[in-house]
Scaffold this active site. Structure first.
Site, mmCIF file in Angstrom:
data_model
loop_
_atom_site.group_PDB
_atom_site.id
_atom_site.type_symbol
_atom_site.label_atom_id
_atom_site.label_comp_id
_atom_site.label_asym_id
_atom_site.label_seq_id
_atom_site.Cartn_x
_atom_site.Cartn_y
_atom_site.Cartn_z
ATOM 1 N N SER A 163 1.245 -0.851 -0.153
ATOM 2 C CA SER A 163 -0.288 -0.145 -0.016
ATOM 3 C C SER A 163 0.708 0.913 -0.144
ATOM 4 C CB SER A 163 -0.674 0.194 1.293
ATOM 5 O OG SER A 163 -1.289 1.400 1.269
ATOM 6 N N TYR A 196 -1.765 -0.305 10.024
ATOM 7 C CA TYR A 196 -2.047 -0.987 9.389
ATOM 8 C C TYR A 196 -0.535 -0.111 7.851
ATOM 9 C CZ TYR A 196 -3.517 -1.263 4.616
ATOM 10 O OH TYR A 196 -4.085 -1.239 2.850
#
Length: 253
Positions: free
Chosen positions: A139, A152
Protein backbone atom coordinates in the site's frame (compact mmCIF):
# COMPACT_ATOMS: atom_id res chain seq x y z
CA UNK A 1 1.17 -26.84 -19.44
CA UNK A 2 -1.28 -24.12 -18.39
CA UNK A 3 0.14 -21.42 -16.14
CA UNK A 4 -1.28 -21.48 -12.61
CA UNK A 5 -1.86 -18.54 -10.26
CA UNK A 6 -2.48 -18.84 -6.51
CA UNK A 7 -4.60 -15.94 -5.20
CA UNK A 8 -5.24 -15.19 -1.54
CA UNK A 9 -8.20 -13.03 -0.59
CA UNK A 10 -9.96 -14.00 -3.81
CA UNK A 11 -13.53 -13.45 -2.65
CA UNK A 12 -13.67 -9.68 -3.15
CA UNK A 13 -11.85 -6.60 -4.38
CA UNK A 14 -8.46 -6.98 -6.01
CA UNK A 15 -8.41 -10.75 -5.57
CA UNK A 16 -11.74 -11.34 -7.25
CA UNK A 17 -10.85 -9.01 -10.11
CA UNK A 18 -7.50 -10.75 -10.51
CA UNK A 19 -9.24 -14.12 -10.76
CA UNK A 20 -11.27 -12.81 -13.69
CA UNK A 21 -8.23 -11.19 -15.34
CA UNK A 22 -6.04 -14.28 -15.17
CA UNK A 23 -8.94 -16.49 -16.27
CA UNK A 24 -9.39 -14.28 -19.33
CA UNK A 25 -5.82 -15.18 -20.29
CA UNK A 26 -6.38 -18.90 -19.76
CA UNK A 27 -4.54 -19.41 -16.47
CA UNK A 28 -5.52 -22.15 -14.04
CA UNK A 29 -6.68 -20.67 -10.73
CA UNK A 30 -6.17 -21.59 -7.10
CA UNK A 31 -8.54 -19.29 -5.24
CA UNK A 32 -8.44 -18.94 -1.47
CA UNK A 33 -10.44 -16.99 1.08
CA UNK A 34 -12.31 -17.42 4.32
CA UNK A 35 -15.83 -17.19 2.86
CA UNK A 36 -16.58 -20.54 1.24
CA UNK A 37 -19.91 -19.47 -0.24
CA UNK A 38 -18.22 -16.65 -2.14
CA UNK A 39 -15.48 -18.98 -3.35
CA UNK A 40 -18.07 -21.43 -4.61
CA UNK A 41 -19.93 -18.66 -6.44
CA UNK A 42 -16.72 -17.41 -8.03
CA UNK A 43 -15.79 -20.94 -9.11
CA UNK A 44 -19.22 -21.28 -10.70
CA UNK A 45 -18.57 -18.11 -12.70
CA UNK A 46 -15.14 -19.18 -13.93
CA UNK A 47 -14.85 -22.95 -14.13
CA UNK A 48 -16.41 -23.19 -17.58
CA UNK A 49 -13.50 -21.14 -18.91
CA UNK A 50 -10.47 -22.40 -16.98
CA UNK A 51 -9.60 -25.01 -14.32
CA UNK A 52 -10.44 -23.66 -10.85
CA UNK A 53 -9.53 -25.04 -7.43
CA UNK A 54 -10.93 -23.31 -4.34
CA UNK A 55 -9.70 -23.52 -0.75
CA UNK A 56 -11.47 -22.07 2.28
CA UNK A 57 -8.35 -20.84 4.00
CA UNK A 58 -7.35 -18.68 6.95
CA UNK A 59 -3.86 -17.52 6.00
CA UNK A 60 -3.08 -16.75 9.65
CA UNK A 61 -2.87 -20.49 10.45
CA UNK A 62 0.47 -21.82 9.19
CA UNK A 63 -0.47 -25.48 9.65
CA UNK A 64 -3.64 -25.05 7.61
CA UNK A 65 -1.74 -23.18 4.89
CA UNK A 66 0.97 -25.84 4.68
CA UNK A 67 -1.63 -28.61 4.49
CA UNK A 68 -3.58 -26.81 1.76
CA UNK A 69 -0.49 -26.34 -0.39
CA UNK A 70 0.61 -29.95 0.14
CA UNK A 71 -2.84 -31.16 -0.93
CA UNK A 72 -3.07 -29.20 -4.19
CA UNK A 73 -4.51 -31.56 -6.82
CA UNK A 74 -2.88 -32.48 -10.10
CA UNK A 75 -2.97 -29.58 -12.52
CA UNK A 76 -2.59 -27.00 -9.76
CA UNK A 77 0.74 -27.98 -8.20
CA UNK A 78 3.09 -25.91 -10.38
CA UNK A 79 2.15 -22.43 -9.23
CA UNK A 80 3.83 -19.88 -11.48
CA UNK A 81 2.47 -16.75 -9.80
CA UNK A 82 1.54 -16.08 -6.18
CA UNK A 83 -0.69 -13.10 -5.50
CA UNK A 84 -0.41 -12.35 -1.79
CA UNK A 85 -3.53 -10.24 -1.74
CA UNK A 86 -5.28 -11.14 1.55
CA UNK A 87 -5.18 -8.20 3.92
CA UNK A 88 -7.28 -5.69 5.78
CA UNK A 89 -7.27 -2.35 7.57
CA UNK A 90 -9.16 -1.69 10.78
CA UNK A 91 -9.55 1.17 13.25
CA UNK A 92 -8.96 4.30 11.11
CA UNK A 93 -9.04 6.52 14.19
CA UNK A 94 -5.94 7.71 16.07
CA UNK A 95 -3.75 5.00 17.60
CA UNK A 96 -4.59 6.02 21.16
CA UNK A 97 -8.28 5.43 20.47
CA UNK A 98 -8.04 1.95 18.95
CA UNK A 99 -8.50 -1.52 20.39
CA UNK A 100 -5.33 -3.59 20.65
CA UNK A 101 -7.22 -6.56 19.20
CA UNK A 102 -7.60 -4.66 15.91
CA UNK A 103 -3.84 -4.15 15.78
CA UNK A 104 -3.22 -7.86 16.25
CA UNK A 105 -5.79 -8.77 13.61
CA UNK A 106 -3.99 -6.58 11.06
CA UNK A 107 -0.58 -7.97 11.96
CA UNK A 108 -1.83 -11.56 11.91
CA UNK A 109 -3.35 -11.17 8.45
CA UNK A 110 -1.15 -8.62 6.66
CA UNK A 111 2.18 -9.87 8.00
CA UNK A 112 1.88 -13.39 9.41
CA UNK A 113 -0.59 -14.55 6.76
CA UNK A 114 1.54 -13.26 3.90
CA UNK A 115 4.65 -14.90 5.36
CA UNK A 116 2.82 -18.22 5.87
CA UNK A 117 1.65 -18.48 2.27
CA UNK A 118 4.97 -17.32 0.84
CA UNK A 119 6.94 -19.86 2.86
CA UNK A 120 4.61 -22.69 1.84
CA UNK A 121 4.87 -21.92 -1.88
CA UNK A 122 8.56 -20.99 -2.16
CA UNK A 123 9.71 -24.54 -3.04
CA UNK A 124 7.18 -24.70 -5.88
CA UNK A 125 8.04 -21.25 -7.20
CA UNK A 126 11.76 -21.99 -7.10
CA UNK A 127 11.14 -25.27 -8.92
CA UNK A 128 9.27 -23.38 -11.65
CA UNK A 129 12.21 -20.98 -11.81
CA UNK A 130 12.50 -18.43 -14.58
CA UNK A 131 9.37 -16.31 -14.85
CA UNK A 132 7.88 -17.38 -11.52
CA UNK A 133 6.49 -14.34 -9.73
CA UNK A 134 5.42 -13.27 -6.25
CA UNK A 135 3.22 -10.18 -6.12
CA UNK A 136 2.85 -8.90 -2.57
CA UNK A 137 0.03 -6.40 -2.23
CA UNK A 138 1.34 -3.54 -0.14
CA UNK A 139 0.00 0.00 0.00
CA UNK A 140 1.09 3.59 -0.34
CA UNK A 141 0.55 3.54 3.45
CA UNK A 142 3.69 1.44 3.69
CA UNK A 143 5.70 4.36 2.31
CA UNK A 144 3.78 7.51 3.23
CA UNK A 145 2.40 8.17 6.75
CA UNK A 146 -1.02 9.62 7.43
CA UNK A 147 -3.26 9.92 10.51
CA UNK A 148 -5.08 6.73 11.41
CA UNK A 149 -2.66 4.47 9.54
CA UNK A 150 -0.62 3.34 12.59
CA UNK A 151 -0.41 -0.50 12.50
CA UNK A 152 -1.91 -0.84 9.02
CA UNK A 153 0.78 1.35 7.49
CA UNK A 154 3.46 -0.40 9.52
CA UNK A 155 2.24 -3.79 8.31
CA UNK A 156 2.50 -2.62 4.71
CA UNK A 157 5.98 -1.24 5.36
CA UNK A 158 6.83 -4.79 6.40
CA UNK A 159 5.43 -6.06 3.10
CA UNK A 160 7.67 -3.65 1.20
CA UNK A 161 10.86 -4.57 3.07
CA UNK A 162 10.05 -8.29 3.06
CA UNK A 163 9.63 -8.10 -0.71
CA UNK A 164 13.01 -6.41 -1.11
CA UNK A 165 14.76 -8.87 1.20
CA UNK A 166 13.11 -11.84 -0.51
CA UNK A 167 14.37 -10.55 -3.85
CA UNK A 168 17.91 -10.71 -2.49
CA UNK A 169 17.47 -14.25 -1.18
CA UNK A 170 15.93 -15.48 -4.43
CA UNK A 171 18.59 -13.98 -6.68
CA UNK A 172 19.69 -16.66 -9.11
CA UNK A 173 16.50 -18.72 -8.85
CA UNK A 174 14.61 -16.85 -11.55
CA UNK A 175 11.79 -16.03 -9.11
CA UNK A 176 10.69 -12.40 -9.19
CA UNK A 177 9.19 -10.42 -6.30
CA UNK A 178 7.18 -7.20 -6.52
CA UNK A 179 5.64 -4.98 -3.87
CA UNK A 180 2.49 -3.64 -5.52
CA UNK A 181 1.40 -0.53 -3.62
CA UNK A 182 -2.05 0.84 -4.52
CA UNK A 183 -3.43 4.19 -3.50
CA UNK A 184 -7.10 4.94 -2.91
CA UNK A 185 -9.27 2.23 -4.48
CA UNK A 186 -13.02 1.79 -4.31
CA UNK A 187 -13.52 -1.76 -3.02
CA UNK A 188 -15.06 -3.62 -0.09
CA UNK A 189 -11.74 -3.02 1.72
CA UNK A 190 -12.91 0.42 2.86
CA UNK A 191 -16.22 -0.90 4.14
CA UNK A 192 -14.30 -3.34 6.34
CA UNK A 193 -12.05 -0.56 7.57
CA UNK A 194 -14.99 1.60 8.60
CA UNK A 195 -16.57 -1.26 10.52
CA UNK A 196 -19.36 -1.72 7.99
CA UNK A 197 -20.31 1.97 7.88
CA UNK A 198 -21.50 2.26 4.28
CA UNK A 199 -22.01 6.03 4.52
CA UNK A 200 -18.45 6.59 5.75
CA UNK A 201 -17.11 4.31 3.05
CA UNK A 202 -19.07 6.09 0.32
CA UNK A 203 -17.95 9.50 1.59
CA UNK A 204 -14.31 8.62 0.97
CA UNK A 205 -14.93 8.29 -2.77
CA UNK A 206 -17.56 10.97 -3.27
CA UNK A 207 -16.50 13.69 -5.67
CA UNK A 208 -13.34 11.98 -6.89
CA UNK A 209 -12.25 9.12 -9.13
CA UNK A 210 -10.58 6.28 -7.24
CA UNK A 211 -8.82 3.23 -8.62
CA UNK A 212 -10.98 0.20 -9.30
CA UNK A 213 -10.27 -3.42 -8.44
CA UNK A 214 -9.88 -4.06 -12.15
CA UNK A 215 -7.16 -1.39 -12.39
CA UNK A 216 -5.07 -3.25 -9.82
CA UNK A 217 -5.84 -6.67 -11.30
CA UNK A 218 -4.46 -5.39 -14.60
CA UNK A 219 -1.22 -4.38 -12.87
CA UNK A 220 -0.99 -7.81 -11.22
CA UNK A 221 -1.34 -9.51 -14.59
CA UNK A 222 1.18 -7.15 -16.18
CA UNK A 223 3.77 -7.88 -13.48
CA UNK A 224 3.22 -11.63 -13.80
CA UNK A 225 3.63 -11.63 -17.57
CA UNK A 226 6.66 -9.37 -17.96
CA UNK A 227 9.60 -10.88 -19.83
CA UNK A 228 11.41 -13.23 -17.41
CA UNK A 229 14.47 -10.97 -17.23
CA UNK A 230 12.41 -8.00 -15.95
CA UNK A 231 11.47 -7.47 -12.28
CA UNK A 232 9.52 -4.56 -10.83
CA UNK A 233 10.82 -4.22 -7.29
CA UNK A 234 7.96 -1.91 -6.35
CA UNK A 235 5.03 -0.54 -8.29
CA UNK A 236 3.16 2.34 -6.64
CA UNK A 237 -0.17 3.08 -8.29
CA UNK A 238 -2.40 6.06 -7.51
CA UNK A 239 -5.43 7.46 -9.30
CA UNK A 240 -4.65 10.64 -11.19
CA UNK A 241 -6.73 12.60 -8.67
CA UNK A 242 -4.63 11.53 -5.69
CA UNK A 243 -1.23 12.89 -4.66
CA UNK A 244 0.76 13.53 -1.48
CA UNK A 245 -0.27 16.18 1.02
CA UNK A 246 1.60 18.71 3.11
CA UNK A 247 3.20 17.88 6.46
CA UNK A 248 0.88 18.17 9.46
CA UNK A 249 1.97 20.85 11.94
CA UNK A 250 0.57 21.51 15.41
CA UNK A 251 0.09 25.28 15.78
CA UNK A 252 -0.83 27.24 18.89
CA UNK A 253 -4.47 28.27 18.98
Amino acid sequence: MTDCVFITGATSGFGRAAAHRFAAAGWSLVLTGRRLERLEALKEELQGRVPVHIIALDVRDSDVVDAAVAALPEGFTRVRTLLNNAGLALAPQSAQHTDRSDWHTMIDTNVTGLVNVTHALLPTLIDVGEGATIVNVGSIAGQWPYPGSHVYGASKAFVKQFSYNLRCDLLGTGVRVTDLAPGIAETEFTLVRTGGDQAASDALYRGTTALTAEDIAEQMFYIATLPPHVNFNRLEVMPTRQAWSAFAIDYDA
